[in-house]
Design a protein around this motif. Structure first.
Motif, PDB file in Angstrom:
ATOM      1  N   VAL A   8       0.863  -1.185   0.000  1.00 22.46           N
ATOM      2  CA  VAL A   8       0.000   0.000   0.000  1.00 22.46           C
ATOM      3  C   VAL A   8       0.897   1.232   0.000  1.00 22.46           C
ATOM      4  N   LEU A   9       0.949   1.917  -1.127  1.00 24.21           N
ATOM      5  CA  LEU A   9       1.732   3.143  -1.223  1.00 24.21           C
ATOM      6  C   LEU A   9       0.976   4.310  -0.610  1.00 24.21           C
ATOM      7  N   GLY A  10      -0.298   4.417  -0.960  1.00 21.77           N
ATOM      8  CA  GLY A  10      -1.141   5.488  -0.447  1.00 21.77           C
ATOM      9  C   GLY A  10      -2.566   5.014  -0.305  1.00 21.77           C
ATOM     10  N   SER A  11      -3.251   5.475   0.744  1.00 24.76           N
ATOM     11  CA  SER A  11      -4.624   5.008   0.979  1.00 24.76           C
ATOM     12  C   SER A  11      -5.490   6.121   1.542  1.00 24.76           C
ATOM     13  N   GLY A  12      -5.251   7.343   1.060  1.00 27.08           N
ATOM     14  CA  GLY A  12      -6.002   8.481   1.559  1.00 27.08           C
ATOM     15  C   GLY A  12      -6.830   9.143   0.482  1.00 27.08           C
ATOM     16  N   THR A  13      -6.993  10.436   0.595  1.00 29.01           N
ATOM     17  CA  THR A  13      -7.875  11.223  -0.266  1.00 29.01           C
ATOM     18  C   THR A  13      -7.072  12.356  -0.911  1.00 29.01           C
ATOM     19  N   PRO A  14      -7.719  13.213  -1.705  1.00 33.19           N
ATOM     20  CA  PRO A  14      -6.982  14.355  -2.273  1.00 33.19           C
ATOM     21  C   PRO A  14      -6.448  15.320  -1.216  1.00 33.19           C
ATOM     22  N   GLN A  15      -7.059  15.327  -0.019  1.00 34.82           N
ATOM     23  CA  GLN A  15      -6.596  16.205   1.052  1.00 34.82           C
ATOM     24  C   GLN A  15      -5.497  15.496   1.841  1.00 34.82           C
ATOM     25  N   PRO A  16      -4.246  15.961   1.728  1.00 32.51           N
ATOM     26  CA  PRO A  16      -3.153  15.259   2.403  1.00 32.51           C
ATOM     27  C   PRO A  16      -3.149  15.509   3.896  1.00 32.51           C
ATOM     28  N   ASN A  17      -2.731  14.494   4.634  1.00 26.30           N
ATOM     29  CA  ASN A  17      -2.442  14.661   6.057  1.00 26.30           C
ATOM     30  C   ASN A  17      -1.217  13.806   6.360  1.00 26.30           C
ATOM     31  N   LYS A  18      -0.754  13.838   7.583  1.00 24.20           N
ATOM     32  CA  LYS A  18       0.484  13.145   7.925  1.00 24.20           C
ATOM     33  C   LYS A  18       0.351  11.632   7.839  1.00 24.20           C
ATOM     34  N   GLU A  19      -0.878  11.132   7.816  1.00 29.00           N
ATOM     35  CA  GLU A  19      -1.082   9.689   7.803  1.00 29.00           C
ATOM     36  C   GLU A  19      -1.372   9.124   6.420  1.00 29.00           C
ATOM     37  N   ARG A  20      -2.066   9.900   5.571  1.00 24.23           N
ATOM     38  CA  ARG A  20      -2.539   9.343   4.303  1.00 24.23           C
ATOM     39  C   ARG A  20      -2.598  10.414   3.222  1.00 24.23           C
ATOM     40  N   TRP A  21      -2.419   9.931   1.961  1.00 21.31           N
ATOM     41  CA  TRP A  21      -2.552  10.840   0.824  1.00 21.31           C
ATOM     42  C   TRP A  21      -2.679  10.033  -0.450  1.00 21.31           C
ATOM     43  N   GLY A  22      -3.774  10.194  -1.149  1.00 20.93           N
ATOM     44  CA  GLY A  22      -3.953   9.590  -2.463  1.00 20.93           C
ATOM     45  C   GLY A  22      -3.985   8.074  -2.451  1.00 20.93           C
ATOM     46  N   SER A  23      -4.047   7.485  -3.650  1.00 17.99           N
ATOM     47  CA  SER A  23      -4.166   6.032  -3.799  1.00 17.99           C
ATOM     48  C   SER A  23      -3.037   5.472  -4.657  1.00 17.99           C
ATOM     49  N   GLY A  24      -2.490   4.357  -4.228  1.00 21.22           N
ATOM     50  CA  GLY A  24      -1.484   3.651  -5.011  1.00 21.22           C
ATOM     51  C   GLY A  24      -1.203   2.295  -4.387  1.00 21.22           C
ATOM     52  N   PHE A  25      -1.214   1.251  -5.209  1.00 21.92           N
ATOM     53  CA  PHE A  25      -1.034  -0.114  -4.710  1.00 21.92           C
ATOM     54  C   PHE A  25      -0.167  -0.910  -5.682  1.00 21.92           C
ATOM     55  N   ILE A  26       0.623  -1.808  -5.133  1.00 22.72           N
ATOM     56  CA  ILE A  26       1.421  -2.721  -5.950  1.00 22.72           C
ATOM     57  C   ILE A  26       1.210  -4.140  -5.441  1.00 22.72           C
ATOM     58  N   VAL A  27       0.892  -5.050  -6.350  1.00 23.52           N
ATOM     59  CA  VAL A  27       0.865  -6.475  -6.037  1.00 23.52           C
ATOM     60  C   VAL A  27       2.184  -7.062  -6.535  1.00 23.52           C
ATOM     61  N   GLU A  28       2.937  -7.648  -5.612  1.00 23.33           N
ATOM     62  CA  GLU A  28       4.233  -8.228  -5.945  1.00 23.33           C
ATOM     63  C   GLU A  28       4.099  -9.740  -6.043  1.00 23.33           C
ATOM     64  N   ASN A  29       4.530 -10.253  -7.185  1.00 28.41           N
ATOM     65  CA  ASN A  29       4.495 -11.693  -7.435  1.00 28.41           C
ATOM     66  C   ASN A  29       5.873 -12.127  -7.905  1.00 28.41           C
ATOM     67  N   GLN A  30       6.630 -12.749  -7.020  1.00 29.46           N
ATOM     68  CA  GLN A  30       7.991 -13.176  -7.342  1.00 29.46           C
ATOM     69  C   GLN A  30       8.815 -11.978  -7.820  1.00 29.46           C
ATOM     70  N   ASP A  31       9.106 -11.895  -9.113  1.00 31.82           N
ATOM     71  CA  ASP A  31       9.978 -10.824  -9.608  1.00 31.82           C
ATOM     72  C   ASP A  31       9.220  -9.819 -10.472  1.00 31.82           C
ATOM     73  N   GLU A  32       7.911  -9.675 -10.259  1.00 32.68           N
ATOM     74  CA  GLU A  32       7.126  -8.742 -11.058  1.00 32.68           C
ATOM     75  C   GLU A  32       6.192  -7.945 -10.165  1.00 32.68           C
ATOM     76  N   PHE A  33       6.037  -6.664 -10.485  1.00 27.69           N
ATOM     77  CA  PHE A  33       5.118  -5.782  -9.773  1.00 27.69           C
ATOM     78  C   PHE A  33       3.982  -5.384 -10.716  1.00 27.69           C
ATOM     79  N   ILE A  34       2.744  -5.474 -10.228  1.00 27.66           N
ATOM     80  CA  ILE A  34       1.571  -4.994 -10.952  1.00 27.66           C
ATOM     81  C   ILE A  34       0.984  -3.851 -10.129  1.00 27.66           C
ATOM     82  N   MET A  35       0.897  -2.672 -10.728  1.00 23.04           N
ATOM     83  CA  MET A  35       0.547  -1.459 -10.003  1.00 23.04           C
ATOM     84  C   MET A  35      -0.882  -1.029 -10.319  1.00 23.04           C
ATOM     85  N   PHE A  36      -1.588  -0.575  -9.291  1.00 17.78           N
ATOM     86  CA  PHE A  36      -2.936  -0.057  -9.448  1.00 17.78           C
ATOM     87  C   PHE A  36      -2.978   1.360  -8.884  1.00 17.78           C
ATOM     88  N   ASP A  37      -3.183   2.320  -9.783  1.00 14.34           N
ATOM     89  CA  ASP A  37      -3.203   3.750  -9.483  1.00 14.34           C
ATOM     90  C   ASP A  37      -1.820   4.253  -9.076  1.00 14.34           C
TER      91      ASP A  37
END
Length: 290
Positions: A8-37
């Motif tokens: 989980v790279l980011g799990s917040g909203t457009p309004q940044p705070n010290k805990e969260r900001w925006g969306s970004g996820f990577i699923v790691e499978n062995q030697d490959e990354f699949i990114m969502f947002d």
């Protein structure tokens, strides 16, 4: 033995705070990354988490609100600038205008970063730096493959597949998609931004993991547009229940639900609805998907 992680790279909203900001996820499978947002600061967060942007070969956008794609130019340029020419070609998928945005960013004729691309492939300073890192001349311009996709499209590769479905959010101004990734015998659904809808529920049916929007406690959005076009905690719980998923991971949280008291209450309420496992996501955190 399988190896599967959700970063989980980011799990917040457009309004940044010290805990969260925006969306970004990577699923790691062995030697490959699949990114969502690719929301704000996603590339920097990857580096902080020791995740190499060059390992991402596939990027999926749920939609093009800025909190889901604001770091896209940083990611594109960083992946190319640090590459040595042996990486796989980056595939980029998302609803329109994915192709148009990519061309506007890195199109060699009049893209926003065309000047930088030309300088780094022509000037001896940049070429020497490239050679010093191990690259071989001539240095090639980036080769990325953006593709607009639509509800019902399916992307299949040797080790995984991604099914897209309609997510109801802010149409007709922006198209939105939800995705179901099938990989290593596991199914992971990313709702993106959506309100409760049949298409996302069908997509998520019996998934192992549901990575779901949860903007706030239901009472906090009652009677507002957020209640009509997004999901509160009870909406997320009901989606998980109706879709019969095994694990519910809450993301895209505003600060009010991230506070400890509110989240404890949210979990209690969801557990009354949904029998599976409920996980609150945290920024720059990795989860084993076993």
């Amino acid at each position: 033995m399988t190896f599967l992680k959700l970063h989980v790279l980011g799990s917040g909203t457009p309004q940044p705070n010290k805990e969260r900001w925006g969306s970004g996820f990577i699923v790691e499978n062995q030697d490959e990354f699949i990114m969502f947002d690719c929301g704000p600061a996603s590339t920097y967060k990857m580096i902080q988490m020791d995740l190499d942007p060059r390992m991402v070969n596939s990027l999926f956008f749920t939609h093009h609100h800025s909190d889901h794609d604001l770091d896209y130019p940083t990611f594109l340029m960083t992946r190319w600038e640090t590459s040595l020419g042996g990486e796989k070609e980056l595939e980029i998928f998302g609803p329109p205008p994915t192709e148009k945005i990519t061309e506007k960013l890195i199109g060699i004729d009049d893209g926003a970063f065309a000047h930088d691309l030309i300088a780094r492939t022509k000037h001896p300073l940049s070429l020497n730096s490239y050679k010093r890192r191990g690259g071989k001349l001539p240095r090639k311009l980036p080769s990325f493959k953006p593709k607009d996709i639509y509800p019902g499209d399916k992307i299949e590769r040797n080790d995984w597949s991604v099914q897209s479905s309609l997510a109801e959010h802010v149409q007709p101004f922006l198209d939105s998609l939800a995705y179901r990734l099938e990989i290593n015998g596991k199914s992971i659904v990313f709702t993106g931004d959506t309100r409760p809808c049949e298409s996302v529920e069908k997509l998520a049916y019996k998934a192992d993991y549901l990575v779901s929007l949860c903007i706030a406690l239901q009472s906090q959005i009652s009677g507002t547009p957020e209640a009509e076009y997004m999901m509160g905690h009870l909406d997320a719980g009901n989606l998980a229940k109706n879709a019969k998923v095994k694990n519910l991971i809450l993301v895209h949280e505003a600060l009010n639900i991230s506070s400890e008291n509110n989240f404890v209450q949210a979990i209690k309420d969801i557990n009354k609805i949904f029998d599976g496992n409920v996980i609150q996501s945290y920024e720059m955190t990795s989860y084993n998907l076993d």
